[in-house]
Design a protein around this motif. Sequence first.
Motif, short mmCIF file in Angstrom:
data_model
loop_
_atom_site.label_atom_id
_atom_site.label_comp_id
_atom_site.label_asym_id
_atom_site.label_seq_id
_atom_site.Cartn_x
_atom_site.Cartn_y
_atom_site.Cartn_z
N VAL A 50 28.19 -68.43 6.53
CA VAL A 50 28.32 -68.21 8.11
C VAL A 50 28.05 -69.29 8.68
CG1 VAL A 50 27.55 -66.45 9.74
CG2 VAL A 50 28.10 -65.45 7.44
N ASP A 51 28.59 -69.81 10.04
CA ASP A 51 28.01 -70.55 10.98
C ASP A 51 26.71 -70.18 11.40
OD1 ASP A 51 27.62 -71.93 13.45
OD2 ASP A 51 29.84 -72.46 13.08
N LYS A 52 26.07 -71.08 11.64
CA LYS A 52 24.55 -71.01 12.00
C LYS A 52 24.55 -70.38 13.57
CE LYS A 52 22.33 -72.43 8.36
NZ LYS A 52 21.80 -71.42 7.39
N ASN A 53 25.56 -70.67 14.30
CA ASN A 53 25.45 -70.42 15.64
C ASN A 53 25.78 -68.67 15.77
OD1 ASN A 53 24.94 -72.74 16.56
ND2 ASN A 53 26.98 -73.36 16.74
N GLU A 54 26.29 -68.22 14.65
CA GLU A 54 26.78 -66.92 14.57
C GLU A 54 25.62 -65.80 14.22
OE1 GLU A 54 29.73 -65.90 15.60
OE2 GLU A 54 30.52 -68.01 15.54
N ASN A 55 25.56 -64.68 14.70
CA ASN A 55 24.38 -63.77 14.63
C ASN A 55 24.81 -62.44 14.28
OD1 ASN A 55 21.65 -63.27 14.55
ND2 ASN A 55 21.65 -62.62 16.52
N TYR A 56 25.04 -62.41 12.81
CA TYR A 56 25.63 -60.84 12.30
C TYR A 56 24.39 -60.38 11.57
CZ TYR A 56 30.09 -62.99 12.51
OH TYR A 56 31.16 -63.72 13.28
N VAL A 57 23.79 -59.12 12.03
CA VAL A 57 22.54 -58.58 11.59
C VAL A 57 22.79 -57.25 11.21
CG1 VAL A 57 20.24 -58.00 12.33
CG2 VAL A 57 21.41 -60.01 13.25
N VAL A 65 20.04 -44.76 7.48
CA VAL A 65 20.98 -45.07 8.37
C VAL A 65 21.01 -46.54 8.36
CG1 VAL A 65 21.93 -44.77 10.81
CG2 VAL A 65 20.73 -42.87 9.59
N PHE A 66 22.20 -47.22 8.65
CA PHE A 66 22.32 -48.71 8.79
C PHE A 66 23.23 -48.89 9.97
CE2 PHE A 66 26.62 -47.99 6.76
CZ PHE A 66 27.50 -49.05 7.18
N CYS A 67 23.19 -50.16 10.60
CA CYS A 67 23.94 -50.83 11.63
C CYS A 67 24.15 -52.02 11.51
CB CYS A 67 23.11 -50.37 12.94
SG CYS A 67 24.21 -50.99 14.47
N PHE A 68 25.32 -52.63 11.38
CA PHE A 68 25.65 -54.00 11.27
C PHE A 68 26.25 -54.48 12.61
CE2 PHE A 68 26.09 -56.80 7.46
CZ PHE A 68 26.52 -58.07 8.17
N THR A 69 25.83 -55.26 13.22
CA THR A 69 26.34 -55.84 14.30
C THR A 69 26.88 -57.20 14.13
OG1 THR A 69 24.00 -56.69 15.11
CG2 THR A 69 24.64 -54.65 15.85
N THR A 70 27.81 -57.39 14.93
CA THR A 70 28.72 -58.68 14.64
C THR A 70 28.93 -59.22 16.25
OG1 THR A 70 30.92 -57.61 15.16
CG2 THR A 70 29.98 -57.60 12.85
N ASP A 71 29.57 -60.34 16.18
CA ASP A 71 29.96 -60.88 17.47
C ASP A 71 30.42 -59.98 18.52
OD1 ASP A 71 28.85 -63.24 16.60
OD2 ASP A 71 30.72 -64.23 16.62
#
Length: 141
Positions: A50-57, A65-71
């Motif tokens: 993943v590009d270091k500027n991206e923030n996928y958490v 419960v899970f949550c995956f946030t993308t751009d």
Amino acid sequence: MKPTIITVLTLAFAVLFGSCNDQSDSPIYGNWRLEKYNCIATSSYGLTQVDKNENYVLQLDNTGVFCFTTDCNTISGNYEMGKTTLNFSNVSFTEKACEYMLVEESIKSNLPSIKSYEIKDDLSLILKDEDGHILIELIKL
């Protein structure tokens, strides 16, 4: 001797909060940043950085419960884990049209295939399929 209201409230809070799972119960709980993933555009199990500027958490709470946030979008649902097993279910996601969606499409595709996990040095979370292929690598935030 009659219990005072403060004693009763203190006991009630102790029972209430003591019965909840603490975030420290498992090292898997918390926030993890996506580092590498199995890209759906390739046919191999090689991982894409993943590009270091991206923030996928990926956030895993102690209630399953899970949550995956993308751009652009959010992927959420439930998960069940054992000592080394991990299964995601009831996966749902927002469907905003985004300029570059390959990473999140890959994550959506990979989540149902995840069957186990490994934590290395309390800093890396490795998610694997039933054959032990690594599908996603994350680091602790």
